[in-house]
Design a protein around this motif. Structure first.
Motif, PDB file in Angstrom:
ATOM      1  N   ASP A   1       0.810  -1.221   0.000  1.00  0.00           N
ATOM      2  CA  ASP A   1       0.000   0.000   0.000  1.00  0.00           C
ATOM      3  C   ASP A   1       0.844   1.273   0.000  1.00  0.00           C
ATOM      4  O   ASP A   1       0.305   2.384  -0.080  1.00  0.00           O
ATOM      5  CB  ASP A   1      -0.982   0.008   1.190  1.00  0.00           C
ATOM      6  CG  ASP A   1      -0.268  -0.035   2.536  1.00  0.00           C
ATOM      7  OD1 ASP A   1       0.983  -0.084   2.557  1.00  0.00           O
ATOM      8  OD2 ASP A   1      -0.969  -0.029   3.565  1.00  0.00           O
TER       9      ASP A   1
ATOM     10  N   THR B   1       2.486   3.447  -4.308  1.00  0.00           N
ATOM     11  CA  THR B   1       2.111   4.670  -5.026  1.00  0.00           C
ATOM     12  C   THR B   1       2.844   5.886  -4.471  1.00  0.00           C
ATOM     13  O   THR B   1       3.370   6.712  -5.217  1.00  0.00           O
ATOM     14  CB  THR B   1       0.588   4.889  -4.948  1.00  0.00           C
ATOM     15  OG1 THR B   1      -0.075   3.766  -5.521  1.00  0.00           O
ATOM     16  CG2 THR B   1       0.194   6.150  -5.704  1.00  0.00           C
TER      17      THR B   1
ATOM     18  N   SER C   1       5.563  -7.087  -7.216  1.00  0.00           N
ATOM     19  CA  SER C   1       4.891  -7.276  -5.931  1.00  0.00           C
ATOM     20  C   SER C   1       4.658  -8.756  -5.680  1.00  0.00           C
ATOM     21  O   SER C   1       4.496  -9.545  -6.618  1.00  0.00           O
ATOM     22  CB  SER C   1       3.561  -6.520  -5.895  1.00  0.00           C
ATOM     23  OG  SER C   1       2.687  -7.020  -6.890  1.00  0.00           O
TER      24      SER C   1
ATOM     25  N   THR D   1       6.949   4.689   3.691  1.00  0.00           N
ATOM     26  CA  THR D   1       6.579   3.268   3.786  1.00  0.00           C
ATOM     27  C   THR D   1       6.109   2.876   5.182  1.00  0.00           C
ATOM     28  O   THR D   1       6.181   1.710   5.551  1.00  0.00           O
ATOM     29  CB  THR D   1       7.786   2.388   3.390  1.00  0.00           C
ATOM     30  OG1 THR D   1       8.873   2.658   4.289  1.00  0.00           O
ATOM     31  CG2 THR D   1       8.237   2.666   1.962  1.00  0.00           C
TER      32      THR D   1
END
Length: 576
Positions: free
Chosen positions: A510, A513, A531, A558
């Motif tokens: 997640d 981006t 991923s 992150t």
């Protein structure tokens, strides 16, 4: 008696020095098991190593495994001391790559893996710290790749997939020659255990005896040896590949005065020894008939000025730094004549701290460092020619010389003139003349670019040469070469280049981006992301000077779960 020159390599804190200590203890070479935390290990003998808990200088210790004599070479794990590892790799018969079962494959591990495979060094893997919480040896094997064969599992099928001959043996139900595959660097047998508790060490020791190749000890009487370490007392650590080094032997202008503190009279092929009396040698030098090998790791990309806190001790500082540079040539001490400043090259801040403390503790010199700057280089933008004719156009030198300059790889020097045009009474042979011109070019290209940086990746061709005997001297050519190269560079132009690192980021899916969106702020160029299992992986390149910004920003991008591994990629043209 067989000899094995064995290197221990690892990312910092993987347990490399603890494994060295365990191997020495189990073999009976030391009476007590030392501790890195307590600063009592055999190979970390420097005060700074004991205080910091890291290996700074390569150390050598010897022990016996039955009829096998093992020269164990413990190398630094911190990336700031990668030059020490490079020199050690040149003298090894085999290596043990230590990887933590908890942290897994880390940045330095990947660099070492690539280098060991490129140099085809027979390697065993030891997955250490299996006694720790979170240890996962099988995950480590997956991270290393298919060449790592876990010997604690049924491994016949994995061995078969590494080699056609092994596959044929597997299909015929014959024994696969694991040792042969290891010695050809086709596989890396992996063992697991704990250097602290001793678990798995017996299996690793048997593999050292059975699977790694002993040194070649043929003596063809043509000396070929490598200097891989110089102690502060001037003793040179030498690996002899062929021939013999004997006490009282003359090597160049020097004479061997003693070997191993006088306890030995010679060092034969395959052996390592401490040689006294070789005043002219430096780390990395080849003695005898060998050819100097190119660097296998990246050069330093940082530079800093060094000044004594007491201005009256400037000469003392220069002398001390010169001694440190003799021990580590990649420090590359230079005097900036224009600014009257002493400058040294560095890999990182830890190395700078070590140099500062060394100057204080061993030379009683308190120093300050200026701002660390990123080293750039220049490459020729095109082709150009410059020349001077003896006695014409105001040429003050007793020499005729014409040089053509063009883009190349490294420094390439060619001499394309008839041998009778070379002053043989000065240089003796055409090869010596070419060596001299190469040396003059190398000196000229140091900070000789149009922007004041080193010039690299250039081809120089001598297209015309002349002299007047007996008046022409080597000094005429030595002074004329930089003048002509300066003119040729000005005509050809140069391209300014900056060091670039390749990065590999891993983080929660997640956060991909946000991470991708932030990379342009740092001038980073990303690859296509991947991923798996809720995690993303993202590679790319970034200018070395912008890397610290990315490292500082990553935790925020992150959620504190991201990691980044980096390694030197090369140089690229500075845009704009």
């Amino acid at each position: 008696m067989s000899i094995l020159n064995l290197g221990i390599v690892a990312h910092v804190d993987a347990g490399k020095t603890s494994l060295t200590e365990r191997l020495l203890f189990d073999a009976g070479a030391i009476e007590r098991l030392g501790s890195v935390d307590a600063g009592s290990t055999q190979t970390d003998s420097l005060e700074q190593e004991r205080r910091r808990g890291i290996t700074i200088k390569t150390a050598v210790a010897t022990f016996r495994l039955g009829a096998l004599t093992v020269n164990l070479i413990d190398t630094p794990g911190h990336p700031d001391f990668i030059a020490e590892v490079e020199r050690a790799l040149r003298v090894l018969d085999g290596a043990i790559l230590v990887v933590s079962a908890v942290e897994g494959v880390q940045a330095q591990t990947r660099i070492l893996l690539r280098t060991l495979q490129r140099l085809r060094v027979p390697t065993l893997v030891f997955v250490n710290k299996t006694d720790r919480m979170g240890a996962d040896p099988d995950r480590v094997i997956q991270q290393i790749g298919p060449k790592a064969i876990p010997m604690w599992r049924d491994h016949e099928e994995a061995l078969a997939e590494c080699d056609d001959g092994a596959m044929a043996a597997y299909l015929d139900n014959r024994r696969i020659d694991t040792a042969g595959l290891t010695r050809e660097a086709k596989i890396m047998p992996a063992y697991k255990g704990s250097a602290i508790t001793g678990e798995g060490i017996a299996e690793l020791t048997r593999a050292v005896q059975d699977q790694l190749p002993a040194a070649k000890t043929e003596d063809h009487r043509t000396l070929q040896a490598t200097v891989f370490k110089i102690d502060r007392d001037g003793a040179a650590y030498v690996r002899v590949h062929d021939g013999v080094i004997s006490a009282r032997q003359r090597i160049g202008d020097d004479k061997v005065t003693a070997i191993d503190d006088g306890h030995r009279t010679s060092i034969r092929a395959g052996e390592i020894g401490r040689v006294y009396g070789l005043k002219a040698v430096r780390i990395g030098d080849t003695i005898g008939a060998g050819v100097t090998q190119p660097a296998v790791f990246a050069p330093p990309t940082l530079e800093a000025t060094v000044e004594p806190k007491d201005p009256a001790r400037r000469t003392d500082l220069h002398r001390a730094l010169q001694r440190l540079a003799d021990q580590d040539p990649l420090i590359d001490l230079r005097m900036d004549e224009e600014r009257n400043e002493l400058k040294i090259k560095l890999y990182g801040e830890v190395q700078r701290e070590v140099i500062r403390d060394t100057l204080a503790e061993e030379y009683d010199l308190a120093v300050t460092f200026g701002e660390t700057v990123t080293l750039h280089l220049e490459r020729p933008a095109g082709r150009a020619r410059a020349g001077a004719v003896l006695g014409k156009d105001g040429n003050p030198h007793m020499a005729t010389l014409e040089l053509e300059l063009a883009p190349g790889q490294g420094l390439e020097v060619a001499v394309q003139v008839p041998v009778e045009h070379i002053p043989m009474y000065v240089y003796k042979t055409a090869a010596s003349f070419q060596d001299a011109i190469t040396r003059y070019c190398r000196d000229s290209f140091t900070r000789g670019g149009l922007h004041g940086w080193d010039v690299a990746d250039v081809a120089v061709t001598v297209t015309r040469c002349g002299y007047s005997a007996p008046n022409s001297t080597a000094a005429d050519y030595r002074r004329l070469v930089p003048e002509l190269l300066s003119k040729a560079l000005a005509a050809a132009g140069t391209v300014l280049c900056e060091p670039v690192h390749r990065f590999a980021i891993e983080g929660p899916a997640d956060a991909l981006t946000a991470t991708l969106g932030a990379l342009p702020r740092f001038g980073a160029v990303p690859d296509v992301p991947g991923s798996a299992r809720g995690r993303f992986t993202l590679g790319g390149t970034i200018a070395a000077k912008r890397l610290p910004e990315l490292e500082r920003a990553l935790p925020g991008l992150t959620h504190g779960e991201g990691t980044v591994e980096t390694g030197f990629e090369g140089y690229r043209t500075v845009s704009g």
